[in-house]
Design an enzyme around this catalytic site. Structure first.
Site, PDB file in Angstrom:
ATOM      1  N   PHE A 149       0.804  -1.220   0.000  1.00  0.00           N
ATOM      2  CA  PHE A 149       0.000   0.000   0.000  1.00  0.00           C
ATOM      3  C   PHE A 149       0.836   1.268   0.000  1.00  0.00           C
ATOM      4  O   PHE A 149       0.363   2.331  -0.422  1.00  0.00           O
ATOM      5  CB  PHE A 149      -0.933   0.020   1.225  1.00  0.00           C
ATOM      6  CG  PHE A 149      -0.236   0.260   2.542  1.00  0.00           C
ATOM      7  CD1 PHE A 149       0.092   1.544   2.956  1.00  0.00           C
ATOM      8  CD2 PHE A 149       0.093  -0.794   3.383  1.00  0.00           C
ATOM      9  CE1 PHE A 149       0.746   1.763   4.167  1.00  0.00           C
ATOM     10  CE2 PHE A 149       0.735  -0.580   4.590  1.00  0.00           C
ATOM     11  CZ  PHE A 149       1.059   0.707   4.980  1.00  0.00           C
ATOM     12  N   LYS A 173      -1.238  -7.844  -8.675  1.00  0.00           N
ATOM     13  CA  LYS A 173      -2.189  -7.817  -7.566  1.00  0.00           C
ATOM     14  C   LYS A 173      -1.765  -6.691  -6.639  1.00  0.00           C
ATOM     15  O   LYS A 173      -0.903  -6.852  -5.780  1.00  0.00           O
ATOM     16  CB  LYS A 173      -2.193  -9.153  -6.835  1.00  0.00           C
ATOM     17  CG  LYS A 173      -3.505  -9.502  -6.103  1.00  0.00           C
ATOM     18  CD  LYS A 173      -3.946  -8.531  -5.046  1.00  0.00           C
ATOM     19  CE  LYS A 173      -3.113  -8.600  -3.789  1.00  0.00           C
ATOM     20  NZ  LYS A 173      -3.640  -7.658  -2.717  1.00  0.00           N
ATOM     21  N   GLU A 176      -5.134  -3.873  -1.765  1.00  0.00           N
ATOM     22  CA  GLU A 176      -6.559  -3.553  -1.798  1.00  0.00           C
ATOM     23  C   GLU A 176      -6.892  -2.277  -1.020  1.00  0.00           C
ATOM     24  O   GLU A 176      -8.017  -1.783  -1.083  1.00  0.00           O
ATOM     25  CB  GLU A 176      -7.384  -4.726  -1.249  1.00  0.00           C
ATOM     26  CG  GLU A 176      -7.165  -5.060   0.213  1.00  0.00           C
ATOM     27  CD  GLU A 176      -5.986  -6.003   0.461  1.00  0.00           C
ATOM     28  OE1 GLU A 176      -5.983  -6.660   1.519  1.00  0.00           O
ATOM     29  OE2 GLU A 176      -5.077  -6.061  -0.397  1.00  0.00           O
ATOM     30  N   SER A 226       5.964  -6.703   4.125  1.00  0.00           N
ATOM     31  CA  SER A 226       6.566  -6.967   5.427  1.00  0.00           C
ATOM     32  C   SER A 226       7.359  -8.265   5.408  1.00  0.00           C
ATOM     33  O   SER A 226       7.141  -9.142   4.554  1.00  0.00           O
ATOM     34  CB  SER A 226       5.483  -7.047   6.504  1.00  0.00           C
ATOM     35  OG  SER A 226       4.695  -8.217   6.322  1.00  0.00           O
ATOM     36  N   CYS A 281       9.699   1.563   3.494  1.00  0.00           N
ATOM     37  CA  CYS A 281      10.623   0.515   3.929  1.00  0.00           C
ATOM     38  C   CYS A 281      12.046   1.038   4.000  1.00  0.00           C
ATOM     39  O   CYS A 281      12.913   0.406   4.607  1.00  0.00           O
ATOM     40  CB  CYS A 281      10.544  -0.695   3.012  1.00  0.00           C
ATOM     41  SG  CYS A 281      11.210  -0.420   1.363  1.00  0.00           S
ATOM     42  N   GLU A 382       9.507  -3.290  13.375  1.00  0.00           N
ATOM     43  CA  GLU A 382       9.304  -2.316  12.303  1.00  0.00           C
ATOM     44  C   GLU A 382       7.972  -1.609  12.562  1.00  0.00           C
ATOM     45  O   GLU A 382       6.894  -2.191  12.368  1.00  0.00           O
ATOM     46  CB  GLU A 382       9.286  -2.997  10.935  1.00  0.00           C
ATOM     47  CG  GLU A 382       9.143  -2.003   9.786  1.00  0.00           C
ATOM     48  CD  GLU A 382       9.056  -2.658   8.420  1.00  0.00           C
ATOM     49  OE1 GLU A 382       9.470  -2.028   7.435  1.00  0.00           O
ATOM     50  OE2 GLU A 382       8.572  -3.809   8.344  1.00  0.00           O
TER      51      GLU A 382
END
Length: 498
Positions: A149, A173, A176, A226, A281, A382
């Site tokens: 995202f 993909k 969402e 992640s 990240c 994190e």
């Protein structure tokens, strides 16, 4: 309410299951959009379309592929504001940050435009009498990308332009949580002349992800997200015989030596820790202050943090927007709330922040924690939010040992005026990307992005030369054209060069 459907075979395909996920505007907290969630059958339909498209796309000349990519680059450039607005509306990051995301994605499209150079093979003549050997690279077939995202446009552009330039077809993909940018990227690719079925977008949740990992016609999977999910992606995909590049999480350290320009270091710490609300990240989440640099540096960071303007991403005055969801905001806040009990000093607590007129938005202020023990949750996990930890170290050796003991090895940076110390750091630190007086060392498109340890699962980094190699496989061809009168005879021994 707006609905984001799938993009399969060059056209919109409405969701068939009746299952939809909510897409929120993080600045208001309101659900403005819903996204169709694909079933196994819908994923299969997208893969079948991509497989059929590969029959012709894999043989299209490099000149025709690059002509389409050049046109695509022009369209992306012309629509960069529109794409940035979609990012801001669904992710929440400020418009300038969203524009930067699009620009960095465009770098990889430009890399793909030069794919002819990257796919040049090798030739050795006369390796044996009358024998030549050549090496070539060929596409894999249908490949898939599963993207996060936090960069809904850039990370997909790290994947599919290189993949399709190499002759593959692609099933994307996207997250969402903010799917509209990826969908728009696919529409523009079609407008640029990309044949139907070469780039497909299937929205969904774990059902869609698992089917992509299991599908026998998917040759390779790229993933960014992640560390726990990256581990799962690698394990599941390898189990089903797929090539995998899975980029995981991070805890990026910024080492500040006593000789550094502390104002310069403080500015960069602010930018790297709190940009995009820390949802990067490659964000700096730990500053390691060596020797007597700590007190002054913490004060300078705190002074700057107090002046940051936080608000809706579409407000030009905002420097930082909200987090992606209410649940994530509350999780980020929990690390600050528990920090003092675990031995940290809470210098700035931004957890009670709200924006007038946007009280239901997913806003949080910036937080600064000093003297954070390595055992504290705020250091070990994190957080993926605007929380900066400061750790003190007496010496460079103590600092480098701390950084190298981390389970992650994504990115790191050193701030110093000492060239010798910087050179030593770049050789000794255990991370895949290193900055010297650069806090977020994301490589340019023609170098590859990727970390070490629990920040990368798989053998290839993303984009650059590694990306080209990931989306192709090598073939070695040995040829001989004998003269009509040449006699070989029978010889069952192992062939020898002569």
């Amino acid at each position: 309410m707006k609905t984001v459907n799938h993009w399969i075979g060059g056209k919109t395909v409405e969701g068939a299951t009746g299952a939809y996920g909510p897409v929120y505007n993080p600045a208001t907290g309101a659900q403005d959009t819903q996204v169709a969630l694909a079933s196994v059958d819908e994923v299969d339909a997208a893969v079948a379309t991509a497989k059929e498209a590969f029959r012709s796309w894999g043989t299209v000349s490099l000149s025709k592929r690059t002509a389409i990519l050049y046109k695509y680059r022009e369209l992306l450039d012309a629509h960069r504001d529109e794409i940035a607005e979609l990012i801001t509306a669904e992710h929440g990051k400020v418009h300038s940050d969203a524009l930067g995301e699009v620009a960095r994605g465009l770098e990889i499209v430009e890399l793909a435009c030069g794919i002819a150079e990257k796919l040049k093979g090798e030739l050795s003549t006369q390796v044996s009498t009358g024998v030549d050997v050549s090496s070539i690279r060929q596409p894999l077939g249908v490949v898939a990308g599963i993207t996060p995202f936090n960069f809904p446009a850039m990370v997909p552009m790290w994947m599919f332009p290189v993949a399709i330039a190499c002759g593959n077809t692609f099933v994307l993909k996207p997250s969402e949580k903010d799917p509209s940018a990826s969908r728009r990227l696919a529409e523009l690719a079609s407008e640029a002349g990309l044949p139907d079925g070469v780039l497909n977008v299937v929205n969904g949740d774990k059902v869609a992800v698992d089917r992509l990992l299991e599908h026998p016609d998917i040759a390779a999977v790229s993933f960014v997200g992640s560390t726990p999910i990256a581990k799962y992606i690698q394990s599941k995909a390898v189990e089903h015989g797929k090539r995998v590049q899975a980029l995981g999480g991070a805890k990026n350290h910024m080492l500040v030596l006593p000789d550094a320009d502390l104002d310069f270091a403080a500015d960069n710490a602010i930018n790297a820790a709190y940009g995009s609300a820390g949802e990067r990240c490659m964000a700096v989440s730990v500053v390691v202050a060596v020797g007597d640099a700590g007190d002054d540096l913490v004060k300078k960071i705190a002074d700057r943090a107090a002046k940051l303007r936080i608000g809706p991403g579409n407000d030009p005055a905002s420097e930082m927007g909200p987090l992606i969801t209410k649940e994530h905001r509350d999780k980020v806040a929990s690390y600050v709330h528990g920090a003092a009990a675990q031995g940290a000093e809470v210098v700035v607590d931004g957890t009670g922040y709200s924006v007038e007129g946007h009280e239901n938005g997913f806003f949080i202020g910036v937080s600064l924690l000093d003297r954070v023990p390595p055992t504290a949750d705020a250091y070990r996990d994190e957080i993926f939010g605007p929380v900066l930890c400061v750790v003190r170290a007496e010496t460079y050796d103590e600092a480098i040992a701390l950084i190298n003991s981390s389970q992650w090895g994504n990115g790191t940076a050193i701030f110093t005026r000492d060239g010798g110390a910087a050179r030593r750091f770049q050789l000794e630190v255990e991370a895949g990307m290193v900055g010297v007086n650069v806090p977020i060392p994301v490589p340019v498109g023609y170098h590859s992005f990727g970390g070490w340890k629990d920040s990368l699962f798989g053998d290839h980094h993303i984009y650059g030369n590694d990306g080209v190699h990931f989306y192709t496989r090598g073939k070695v061809v040995t040829t001989r054209w004998p003269e009509p009168s040449e006699e070989v005879g029978i010889n069952l021994g192992f062939p020898k060069n002569h």
